[in-house]
Design an enzyme around this catalytic site. Structure first.
Site, PDB file in Angstrom:
ATOM      1  N   CYS A  59       0.939   4.433   8.368  1.00  0.00           N
ATOM      2  CA  CYS A  59       1.846   3.879   7.454  1.00  0.00           C
ATOM      3  C   CYS A  59       3.224   4.657   7.128  1.00  0.00           C
ATOM      4  CB  CYS A  59       1.260   3.346   6.142  1.00  0.00           C
ATOM      5  SG  CYS A  59      -0.032   1.916   6.410  1.00  0.00           S
ATOM      6  N   ASP A 112       5.232   8.814  -6.276  1.00  0.00           N
ATOM      7  CA  ASP A 112       4.115   8.160  -5.691  1.00  0.00           C
ATOM      8  C   ASP A 112       2.989   9.174  -5.736  1.00  0.00           C
ATOM      9  OD1 ASP A 112       2.167   7.278  -3.830  1.00  0.00           O
ATOM     10  OD2 ASP A 112       3.630   6.742  -2.307  1.00  0.00           O
ATOM     11  N   LYS A 172      -8.301   5.421  -3.844  1.00  0.00           N
ATOM     12  CA  LYS A 172      -8.368   6.683  -3.176  1.00  0.00           C
ATOM     13  C   LYS A 172      -8.944   7.754  -4.371  1.00  0.00           C
ATOM     14  CE  LYS A 172      -4.010   5.691  -0.795  1.00  0.00           C
ATOM     15  NZ  LYS A 172      -4.295   5.487   0.766  1.00  0.00           N
ATOM     16  N   GLN A 186      -1.665  10.165  -3.077  1.00  0.00           N
ATOM     17  CA  GLN A 186      -2.489  11.338  -2.507  1.00  0.00           C
ATOM     18  C   GLN A 186      -2.748  12.176  -3.677  1.00  0.00           C
ATOM     19  OE1 GLN A 186      -3.887  11.075   0.095  1.00  0.00           O
ATOM     20  NE2 GLN A 186      -2.812   9.119   0.811  1.00  0.00           N
ATOM     21  N   HIS A 214       5.428   7.238   2.237  1.00  0.00           N
ATOM     22  CA  HIS A 214       4.446   6.167   3.266  1.00  0.00           C
ATOM     23  C   HIS A 214       5.414   4.888   3.080  1.00  0.00           C
ATOM     24  CE1 HIS A 214       1.450   2.952   2.705  1.00  0.00           C
ATOM     25  NE2 HIS A 214       0.617   3.855   3.209  1.00  0.00           N
TER      26      HIS A 214
HETATM   27  C1  LIG Z   1       1.314   8.460  -0.095  1.00  0.00           C
HETATM   28  C2  LIG Z   1       0.944   7.098  -0.174  1.00  0.00           C
HETATM   29  N1  LIG Z   1       1.770   6.058  -0.963  1.00  0.00           N
HETATM   30  C3  LIG Z   1       1.467   4.939  -1.016  1.00  0.00           C
HETATM   31  C4  LIG Z   1       0.266   4.417  -0.323  1.00  0.00           C
HETATM   32  C5  LIG Z   1      -0.270   2.857  -0.620  1.00  0.00           C
HETATM   33  O1  LIG Z   1      -1.367   2.873  -1.236  1.00  0.00           O
HETATM   34  P1  LIG Z   1      -2.309   1.462  -1.605  1.00  0.00           P
HETATM   35  O2  LIG Z   1      -2.486   0.761  -0.076  1.00  0.00           O
HETATM   36  O3  LIG Z   1      -3.436   1.798  -2.122  1.00  0.00           O
HETATM   37  O4  LIG Z   1      -1.214   0.557  -2.400  1.00  0.00           O
HETATM   38  C6  LIG Z   1      -0.650   5.260   0.285  1.00  0.00           C
HETATM   39  C7  LIG Z   1      -1.879   4.888   1.030  1.00  0.00           C
HETATM   40  O5  LIG Z   1      -2.301   5.631   1.956  1.00  0.00           O
HETATM   41  C8  LIG Z   1      -0.138   6.798   0.231  1.00  0.00           C
HETATM   42  O6  LIG Z   1      -0.886   7.657   1.190  1.00  0.00           O
END
Ligand SMILES: Cc1ncc(COP(=O)(O)O)c(C=O)c1O
Length: 413
Positions: A371, A207, A233, A210, A130
């Protein structure tokens, strides 16, 4: 409260009561919510925990010597304990509250990275990250001259494990990878990948945005050095998230932000900092949000994360079978194991056009680059449609989706 029929099945009539928003309409059709990878809906228990806090228990934390402030502090700190249990962290003070995955990664980049790295040092990420696990490292690349190396991915959407070990050099300082991809759904073999990094004495940031809402996570078993995820999430409130870090790393890191709440002493000559985790929680935090996050984690645990995983896996299988019967539909991300994320494109039709038709059929689904522009480029598509599952979805949602895709094909084709 949701009652389990048995260890394997979630009770959908109870779920409907927990998530009243799901009984609403979208464009005059019953709402079918298939966008949980973007943000999950909130159960009544989370909303009630937050409104009860504001109505009955509200005060600032860690400051007051009065009863209400002590109560608010206890409620806030209780979430640290709940999260520690959820991800099997060894100690509650290794849990730092942040505003989300994005802030958690930025914290590590700007504290751990800036304090320890120089030009020509290297960070390994993957092609399926992401933007929030790409851009913080690219900024350091620009500002201090580190190099960002990228693990390629296969056509099915798996990490290329042949290339990964070859990327390490004596200058490698960090590996930063997602536990599960937000587009492909791929559950990455991070335990093995962490072991490879550790064999090179390189720490690993995961990270888990998900993964945490959909599968059991045990940071001790994984042996990751940092693990980040977002509250929203996980059926919790927006503006909440968690950074787990191994204590010795957190203790050695400089503060990320500064101000009240994170100091021990301040004079005009010298500042000493509070211990971890307070050192990383500057200013008045999102107290109600963190309390809501605790309620969300407790809700997920009350369902049983294994039950949620099994339920979503069964639904994923059903959805894949149904979607693959639609002529002209191509799934992006077929590597196994994977979570309930179904990204797809249709021959000759733009994802946004299909998304618009689906919206008019009551279906909330995401269309776009999610993203992850480098990943779109890898699969040579401008965008995809993405249906993503949550614990409240069931087969009927997939049936409605499939019907609506046929309708879109007739309408647009
Ligand atoms: C794999 C992953 N990393 C990071 C993020 C970023 O999360 P946030 O916008 O809640 O900071 C997301 C959000 O869709 C994600 O799916």
């Amino acid at each position: 409260m949701l009652v389990k029929k048995d260890m394997q099945e979630l009770d959908f009539s109870a779920l409907k009561q927990d998530f009243p928003i799901l009984t609403q309409q979208n464009r005059n059709k019953p709402l079918v919510y298939l966008d949980s990878a973007s943000s999950a809906q909130k159960p009544r228990q989370v909303i009630e925990a937050m409104s009860h806090f504001y109505l009955q228990d509200y005060a600032n934390i860690h400051r007051g010597i009065y009863e209400l402030s002590e109560l608010a502090t206890d409620l806030y700190e209780n979430t640290r304990q709940v999260i520690k249990n959820l991800i099997h962290a060894p100690k509650a003070d290794e849990i730092i509250f942040v505003s989300g995955t994005t802030e958690g990664i930025n914290l590590v980049a700007n504290s751990f990275g800036r304090a320890n790295w120089q030009a020509e040092d290297e960070v390994i990420i993957s092609h399926m990250e992401h933007h929030s696990n790409i851009v913080p490292w690219l900024l350091l690349q620009k500002e201090i001259g580190i190099k960002v190396k990228v693990i390629p991915i296969t056509d099915e959407g798996a990490m290329d494990l042949n290339v990964y070990p070859t990327l390490f050099t004596p200058r490698t300082k960090l590996v930063a990878l997602n536990h599960a991809s937000n587009i492909l759904g791929t559950i990455n073999p991070i335990k093995e990948m962490i072991a490879i990094a550790h064999a090179h004495n390189v720490p690993v940031l995961i990270d888990g945005a998900q993964a945490v809402p959909h599968m059991p996570v045990d940071v001790q078993d994984l042996d990751c050095d940092f693990y980040v995820f977002s509250g929203h999430k996980l059926y919790g409130p927006t503006g909440t998230g968690v950074l787990y870090g191994k204590k010795h790393l957190l203790e050695a890191m400089p503060p990320y932000q500064s101000g009240g709440g994170m100091i021990e002493t301040v004079s005009f000559e010298e500042v000493t900092f509070a211990k971890v985790p307070q050192k990383f929680e500057a200013g008045t935090p999102n107290i109600a949000g963190v309390i809501g996050l605790g309620a969300a984690a407790a809700y997920v645990q009350s369902q049983g994360i294994e039950n949620i995983f099994r339920h979503e896996q069964a639904l994923l299988q059903y959805a894949e079978e149904k979607l693959l019967q639609i002529p002209g539909l191509r799934l992006i991300g077929t590597a196994k194991p994977k979570l309930g994320v179904l990204s797809f494109v249709m021959d000759h039709l733009h994802p946004h056009d299909i998304g618009t038709v689906l919206d008019h059929e009551g279906i909330a689904i995401r269309a776009g680059h999610h993203c992850a522009m480098p990943l779109m480029e890898r699969f040579n598509v401008p965008a995809t449609l993405r249906a993503s599952l949550g614990l409240y979805n069931h087969q009927q949602d997939i049936d409605v989706l499939v019907e609506a895709i046929y309708l879109a094909k007739r309408f647009l084709g």
